[in-house]
Design a protein around this motif. Structure first.
Motif, PDB file in Angstrom:
ATOM      1  N   VAL A 121       0.835  -1.205   0.000  1.00  0.00           N
ATOM      2  CA  VAL A 121       0.000   0.000   0.000  1.00  0.00           C
ATOM      3  C   VAL A 121       0.865   1.247   0.000  1.00  0.00           C
ATOM      4  CG1 VAL A 121      -1.757   1.309   1.275  1.00  0.00           C
ATOM      5  CG2 VAL A 121      -1.909  -1.186   1.138  1.00  0.00           C
ATOM      6  N   HIS A 247      -7.419   4.869  -1.399  1.00  0.00           N
ATOM      7  CA  HIS A 247      -6.188   4.567  -0.665  1.00  0.00           C
ATOM      8  C   HIS A 247      -6.495   4.148   0.770  1.00  0.00           C
ATOM      9  CE1 HIS A 247      -1.833   4.679  -0.280  1.00  0.00           C
ATOM     10  NE2 HIS A 247      -1.970   5.317   0.861  1.00  0.00           N
ATOM     11  N   ARG A 249      -9.291   2.788   1.854  1.00  0.00           N
ATOM     12  CA  ARG A 249      -9.888   1.443   1.826  1.00  0.00           C
ATOM     13  C   ARG A 249      -8.806   0.371   1.706  1.00  0.00           C
ATOM     14  NH1 ARG A 249     -13.760   4.110  -1.803  1.00  0.00           N
ATOM     15  NH2 ARG A 249     -15.729   4.439  -0.671  1.00  0.00           N
ATOM     16  N   ALA A 250      -7.806   0.616   0.871  1.00  0.00           N
ATOM     17  CA  ALA A 250      -6.715  -0.345   0.720  1.00  0.00           C
ATOM     18  C   ALA A 250      -5.940  -0.501   2.030  1.00  0.00           C
ATOM     19  CB  ALA A 250      -5.772   0.089  -0.398  1.00  0.00           C
ATOM     20  N   ASP A 253      -7.975  -2.557   4.486  1.00  0.00           N
ATOM     21  CA  ASP A 253      -7.859  -3.971   4.102  1.00  0.00           C
ATOM     22  C   ASP A 253      -6.543  -4.552   4.600  1.00  0.00           C
ATOM     23  OD1 ASP A 253     -10.309  -4.262   2.827  1.00  0.00           O
ATOM     24  OD2 ASP A 253      -9.517  -3.822   0.826  1.00  0.00           O
ATOM     25  N   ALA A 254      -5.445  -3.808   4.390  1.00  0.00           N
ATOM     26  CA  ALA A 254      -4.128  -4.300   4.794  1.00  0.00           C
ATOM     27  C   ALA A 254      -4.042  -4.502   6.301  1.00  0.00           C
ATOM     28  CB  ALA A 254      -3.051  -3.321   4.334  1.00  0.00           C
TER      29      ALA A 254
END
Length: 433
Positions: A121, A247, A249-250, A253-254
């Motif tokens: 990310v 960004h 949201r990513a 998730d990470a």
């Protein structure tokens, strides 16, 4: 009736949760140090208090005993202080909550950085710092400016900006000893300082989907990096908002965020968005109020409805926020600060400022006679003012003008060798210094 075990304190969130429905039952499990933040004790089924020194096993045993006598359906935790306990309890009882590894990754900035890098990310230059020598080596490697921060602090506590090699010793000592109420010193993280627009992104994750409810803009003091103002919505073009929300949201998730409210601090640099940190809770600094005024969405109430077990996937507020938040007007908060240390003598012009056009809320946070230590963190605020307007620029301009019209009078602290500094008149300052 949903039965909710609240782990930790929570100030007004506990009361708001109970106000949702008379059918909600709650039991609180907290440490002695947070008992004062348990509101409406008589409304809870029980309040179980553990020693501040209680072990993780003690917490799990107490929760198991509660569940045996009063079967629990849900787990709630409203601040970072005991979220690790809440996650472990939920895992033990088989109840929905973010996993212990997610809570650890979010609440430790060192681990946040490692997770974001491992997931591809972000690759912001950073390094865990355990000594002045570590910081000096990273300074030589990454180049200035750097940000130094305690890895498990919050509220801007202990953040230091390193612009020159001569700043290194001072910055390390300031950050490594930084503490606050229920915030002990923690290992340090150094990062490459990122120039750009400061943002706060509030999202509600439901059934693994991250719904971004607002992107607010943050104005910080250039030296201390303490927040001075926020405005919702951020003054950004739609393409930039889409990039920021994607960004975040990513990043969520990470980090493995599965449910609940989050607020994520972001810098939108010329190269793109960079995550500073995120939190598994509602934003502070009145940002939820700004979001409600600007969008009509009460994000705290929505979060509490989720905690109570409601499937909020189809509520209008979430549908309206797809793919990016929608605003009908703007709201801004501006905090009154001073760089002076000493005793607060008064704030001139306060009553007049509270009657200006567009003012929604105004409150003094420090009374005459309070001791001041300059601008250290968000506990240093002397007052706050919230304004509404048709546009973000207009709301922020109104707030800046109102606070800028104020005059803070300070009796200076004693200087070296017991000598007094200049007179209070000489040391008075305008708001927002």
């Amino acid at each position: 009736m949903p039965r909710i075990l609240i782990v930790g304190g929570g100030l007004h969130f506990q009361r708001l949760l109970l106000d949702l429905s008379p059918d909600i039952g709650t039991t609180v499990l907290c440490r002695a140090g947070t008992l004062g933040s348990v509101q409406g004790i008589e409304r809870h089924h029980a309040v179980v208090v553990l020693s501040d020194r209680a072990s993780a096993d003690d917490w799990s045993a107490a929760a198991t005993a509660v569940d045996r006598l009063w079967p629990v359906d849900r787990i709630a935790s409203f601040s970072e202080v005991d979220q690790d306990r809440a996650a472990a309890i939920a895992d033990r009882l088989g109840l929905p909550f973010n996993s212990p590894s997610t809570v650890r990754a979010v609440n430790d900035k060192r681990e946040t950085r490692a997770r974001l890098r491992a997931a591809g990310v972000e690759s912001l230059p950073h390094r865990p710092v355990d000594s002045v020598a570590d910081l000096r080596e990273f300074f030589d490697e990454a180049g200035p400016p750097l940000i130094l921060k305690p890895s498990r602090a919050r509220g801007s506590i202990g953040i230091s900006l390193v612009r020159h090699a001569s700043d290194i010793d001072r910055a390390f000592q300031r950050s490594v000893t930084a503490s606050g109420p229920r915030i002990p010193p923690s290992p340090l993280l150094a990062e490459r300082f990122v120039e750009g627009v400061g943002l706060c992104v509030d999202a509600l994750t439901h059934q693994g989907e991250h719904h971004v409810l607002a992107v607010s803009e943050t104005v910080v003091d250039p030296e201390t990096q303490v927040d001075l103002a926020h405005v919702t919505p951020a003054r950004l073009p739609e393409a930039a908002v889409r990039a920021v929300t994607a960004h975040v949201r990513a990043a969520l998730d990470a980090l493995g965020v599965e449910s609940g409210l989050t607020n994520t601090d972001v810098i939108l640099s010329p190269e793109g968005p960079v995550i500073l940190e995120t939190h598994l809770r509602a934003s502070g600094n009145r940002i939820p109020e700004l979001i409600r005024l600007a969008t009509g969405t009460d994000i705290v109430r929505l979060w509490l409805r989720q905690i109570a077990g409601e499937d909020v996937a189809a509520v209008p507020e979430l549908r309206r926020a797809r793919p990016i938040p929608v605003h009908s007007r703007a709201a801004a908060v501006r905090f009154l600060t001073t760089g002076e240390s000493g005793t607060l003598l008064g704030i001139d012009g306060w009553e007049e400022a509270t009657t200006l056009d567009g003012v929604h809320h105004a409150a003094r946070l420090a009374q005459d006679g309070a001791g001041l230590e300059g601008l250290q963190n968000d506990s240093s605020y002397l007052g706050e003012m919230v304004f509404v307007a048709d546009t973000a620029s207009q709301a922020l301009e109104r707030a800046e003008a109102a606070v800028g019209s104020l005059r803070v009078r300070v009796h200076p602290a004693e200087g070296p060798h017991g000598r007094r500094g200049p007179s209070p008149a000489e040391r008075s300052s305008s708001g927002g210094q």
